[in-house]
Design an enzyme around this catalytic site. Structure first.
Site, short mmCIF file in Angstrom:
data_model
loop_
_atom_site.label_atom_id
_atom_site.label_comp_id
_atom_site.label_asym_id
_atom_site.label_seq_id
_atom_site.Cartn_x
_atom_site.Cartn_y
_atom_site.Cartn_z
N SER A 191 -33.38 36.81 -19.19
CA SER A 191 -34.20 35.69 -19.70
C SER A 191 -33.45 34.37 -19.66
O SER A 191 -33.99 33.34 -20.06
CB SER A 191 -34.64 35.98 -21.14
OG SER A 191 -33.52 36.12 -21.99
N ASN A 242 -31.83 40.48 -32.37
CA ASN A 242 -33.22 40.43 -32.84
C ASN A 242 -33.45 39.31 -33.85
O ASN A 242 -34.40 38.53 -33.74
CB ASN A 242 -33.63 41.77 -33.45
CG ASN A 242 -33.67 42.89 -32.43
OD1 ASN A 242 -33.47 42.67 -31.24
ND2 ASN A 242 -33.92 44.11 -32.90
N THR A 287 -75.70 11.23 -27.43
CA THR A 287 -75.84 12.65 -27.74
C THR A 287 -76.42 13.29 -26.48
O THR A 287 -77.28 12.69 -25.82
CB THR A 287 -76.77 12.90 -28.94
OG1 THR A 287 -78.08 12.40 -28.65
CG2 THR A 287 -76.24 12.23 -30.20
N HIS A 288 -75.96 14.47 -26.15
CA HIS A 288 -76.36 15.15 -24.91
C HIS A 288 -76.03 14.31 -23.67
O HIS A 288 -76.66 14.47 -22.62
CB HIS A 288 -77.86 15.48 -24.91
CG HIS A 288 -78.32 16.20 -26.14
ND1 HIS A 288 -78.19 17.56 -26.31
CD2 HIS A 288 -78.87 15.74 -27.31
CE1 HIS A 288 -78.67 17.91 -27.50
NE2 HIS A 288 -79.08 16.81 -28.13
N LYS A 299 -60.55 3.23 -3.29
CA LYS A 299 -60.57 4.15 -4.42
C LYS A 299 -59.50 3.83 -5.46
O LYS A 299 -58.39 3.44 -5.15
CB LYS A 299 -60.35 5.59 -3.93
CG LYS A 299 -61.49 6.17 -3.11
CD LYS A 299 -62.77 6.30 -3.91
CE LYS A 299 -62.68 7.32 -5.01
NZ LYS A 299 -62.46 8.70 -4.53
N ASN A 334 -58.49 6.31 -8.43
CA ASN A 334 -58.79 7.62 -9.02
C ASN A 334 -58.08 7.80 -10.36
O ASN A 334 -56.87 7.56 -10.47
CB ASN A 334 -58.35 8.73 -8.07
CG ASN A 334 -59.10 8.69 -6.75
OD1 ASN A 334 -60.28 8.39 -6.72
ND2 ASN A 334 -58.41 9.00 -5.67
N GLU A 338 -57.50 13.03 -15.41
CA GLU A 338 -57.96 14.33 -14.91
C GLU A 338 -56.92 15.42 -15.19
O GLU A 338 -57.28 16.56 -15.54
CB GLU A 338 -58.25 14.24 -13.42
CG GLU A 338 -59.47 13.40 -13.10
CD GLU A 338 -59.63 13.11 -11.61
OE1 GLU A 338 -60.60 12.44 -11.25
OE2 GLU A 338 -58.78 13.55 -10.82
N TYR A 398 -39.02 45.15 -33.49
CA TYR A 398 -38.85 44.39 -32.25
C TYR A 398 -39.11 45.27 -31.03
O TYR A 398 -38.72 46.44 -30.97
CB TYR A 398 -37.43 43.81 -32.16
CG TYR A 398 -37.21 42.99 -30.90
CD1 TYR A 398 -37.60 41.66 -30.84
CD2 TYR A 398 -36.63 43.57 -29.76
CE1 TYR A 398 -37.41 40.92 -29.68
CE2 TYR A 398 -36.44 42.84 -28.61
CZ TYR A 398 -36.83 41.52 -28.57
OH TYR A 398 -36.66 40.79 -27.42
N GLN A 404 -39.97 39.18 -25.37
CA GLN A 404 -39.29 38.23 -24.50
C GLN A 404 -40.29 37.36 -23.74
O GLN A 404 -39.96 36.27 -23.29
CB GLN A 404 -38.38 38.98 -23.52
CG GLN A 404 -37.53 38.07 -22.65
CD GLN A 404 -36.44 38.85 -21.94
OE1 GLN A 404 -35.48 39.29 -22.55
NE2 GLN A 404 -36.60 39.03 -20.64
N LYS A 454 -41.51 33.24 -24.76
CA LYS A 454 -40.88 31.93 -24.62
C LYS A 454 -41.37 31.13 -23.41
O LYS A 454 -41.66 29.94 -23.53
CB LYS A 454 -39.36 32.08 -24.58
CG LYS A 454 -38.80 32.55 -25.89
CD LYS A 454 -37.35 32.93 -25.79
CE LYS A 454 -36.97 33.82 -26.94
NZ LYS A 454 -37.70 35.12 -26.92
#
Length: 482
Positions: free
Chosen positions: A24, A111, A156-157, A284, A286, A291, A318, A323, A326
């Site tokens: 790890s 642990n 609304t909507h 453009k 963007n 996004e 444990y 592991q 993380k």
């Protein structure tokens, strides 16, 4: 060869595939500061309880301080063969100070060590995220003050509903973010118990002082159950849940930025700093940053779901499955931090097109509710009847192809003879928003009062509401029209 850090039981080293799946260090090396801080606190406690000599304690602390400097300086070599950050640090410590390093692991296990490290890391990260949330809130509050009288359509909507102020709309996100910060701080409060000293799962026979290590590491108290301490991961689950809700709020706001900056809406213009161009269409602009913020919820919520699935079937205590906690957590919290930073930048640079917003706010018979309220307030007509009358007025305006403000008093009286010329006073969007002074309403005076309240809360200084001052419409660029 066997791994000398844990290898008395094993005659040979792990298979290459085992090493690949087991190691790890590629991701948990970012816990180095927390790991070394925990070891220094543990060594100090061992010395104060007489389990470790002061001489060994001093050598350990000096050696760990040197290891910390090496890692921070980029000269430390991490070894996959040593699996994780704990064994990498301990191995290097042994190279520096010899046998005394082997005494550091007395009365603890990997642990409880990893649980302690991870809690410290999550706690530190929450502190940073809360500051970022509050920085974004302050940027929104500042913008809301500037746009307290800027009128825009409320939806609304995604259909035009009633006029609101742009400042009021921005303050809605300030409220959401305030709850996000509260959830993160709640998670921090609950996680702030020290697992250190729980050892592998059952505690330790050594006369340790867990209150001392908890205090030195800034925990409120030690955990009360050793089994729970080493197998608990709800602290990161709760943090990821809070992060997911925060990311969802950011995603909603990002979606609005995408919509608002489109040519079809043209409500705001995003700066060159947070937009990109097209490889083929030179016109453009963007909203890529917005996004990407909108998309980050996927990986943050995905991390929460992933870890819930990992944990849902594990017996105490444990298991190596943990592991997997993380990588997804690091990725998710990094993604939220980046999203908060990007959103803060976009809000600061965002320029509203006030004229475009006002024109849009006046469209779609948005002051119809004001007519119904006027009928109730001035003519004492029951609201349900007033609603019906207003519907007839809207239908007449549609028939005449005009807005409500284009109807004559004769038109209104054609629908209901009780209506008089005073009704024209409620037909403008300015009158509509100014009238909504109920607590939490969109009136400019309310916006300024709420902005002052939030500035006081966020800065710790007293702020009075700014005075209302009529803003000229039109002023800010093309609102993002391409």
């Amino acid at each position: 060869m066997s791994n000398k850090m844990w290898g008395g039981r094993f005659a040979t080293g792990p298979d290459a595939i085992m090493e690949e799946i087991n190691a790890s260090i590629g991701f948990d090396q970012r816990l180095f500061r927390q790991d070394i801080a925990g070891s220094i606190a543990h060594a100090t406690m061992l010395a104060e309880t007489g389990i470790l000599t002061q001489e060994d304690r001093d050598a350990i602390v000096a050696g760990l301080t040197e290891v910390l400097a090496e890692i921070e300086g980029g000269t430390f070599t991490f070894s996959r063969a040593l699996e994780d950050i704990h064994m990498n640090v301990e191995s290097r410590l042994r190279e520096k100070i010899g046998d005394a390093a082997g005494r550091l692991h007395t009365a603890r296990s990997r642990n409880d060590q990893v649980a302690t490290d991870f809690k410290l890391y999550v706690r530190d990260t929450i502190d940073t995220l809360v500051i970022q949330v509050q920085t974004l809130q302050l940027a929104l509050v500042t913008k809301a003050e500037d746009e307290a009288e800027t009128i825009m359509p409320g939806f609304t909507h995604l259909q035009s509903a009633q006029p609101v102020t742009f400042g009021h709309h921005l303050l809605a996100y300030v409220e959401m973010l305030g709850r996000d910060a509260g959830r993160l701080l709640d998670a921090r409060k609950r996680l702030n118990e020290s697992p250190l000293g729980s050892a592998a799962l059952a505690g330790t026979p050594y006369p340790i002082n867990r209150e001392l290590t908890a205090e030195k590491l800034g925990f409120d108290r030690p955990t009360a159950n050793s089994l729970d301490a080493v197998s608990d991961r709800d602290f990161i689950l709760e943090t990821l849940a809070a992060a997911s809700i925060c990311a969802m709020h950011l995603s909603r706001f990002a979606e609005e930025m995408v919509i608002w900056s489109s040519a079809q809406f043209g409500f705001v213009r995003l700066s060159d700093k947070f937009t990109t161009g097209s490889s083929i269409m030179p016109q453009k602009r963007n909203p890529d940053a917005a996004e990407l913020v909108r998309a980050k919820i996927g990986r943050i919520l995905g991390a929460l779901t992933s870890l819930l699935v990992v944990m849902k079937g594990l017996p105490l205590a444990y298991s190596k499955d943990m592991q997997e906690d993380k990588e997804v957590a690091f990725d998710a919290l990094d993604a939220l931090s980046l999203s908060l930073a990007a959103m803060t930048g976009m809000v600061g640079d965002m320029v509203p097109n006030r004229d475009r917003m006002r024109v849009s706010a006046a469209a779609g018979f948005s002051t119809a509710t004001d007519i119904a309220d006027w009928l109730v307030r001035e003519l004492n007509i029951p609201f349900r009847d007033a609603h019906h009358i207003t519907g007839q007025i809207v239908a007449l305006a549609e028939q005449k192809n005009t807005g409500l403000e284009g109807l004559t008093i004769e038109d209104f009286k054609f629908i209901d003879q009780r209506i008089d010329s005073r009704i024209h006073k409620v037909l403008t969007v300015e009158a509509s928003v100014a009238a909504r002074k109920s607590y939490g309403g969109t009136a400019p005076s309310n916006v300024l009062a709420q902005a002052a309240r939030w500035k006081s809360a966020l800065t710790g200084e007293t702020h009075e509401p700014k005075p209302l001052g009529k803003k000229k419409h039109g002023g800010h660029g093309d609102g993002g029209v391409e």
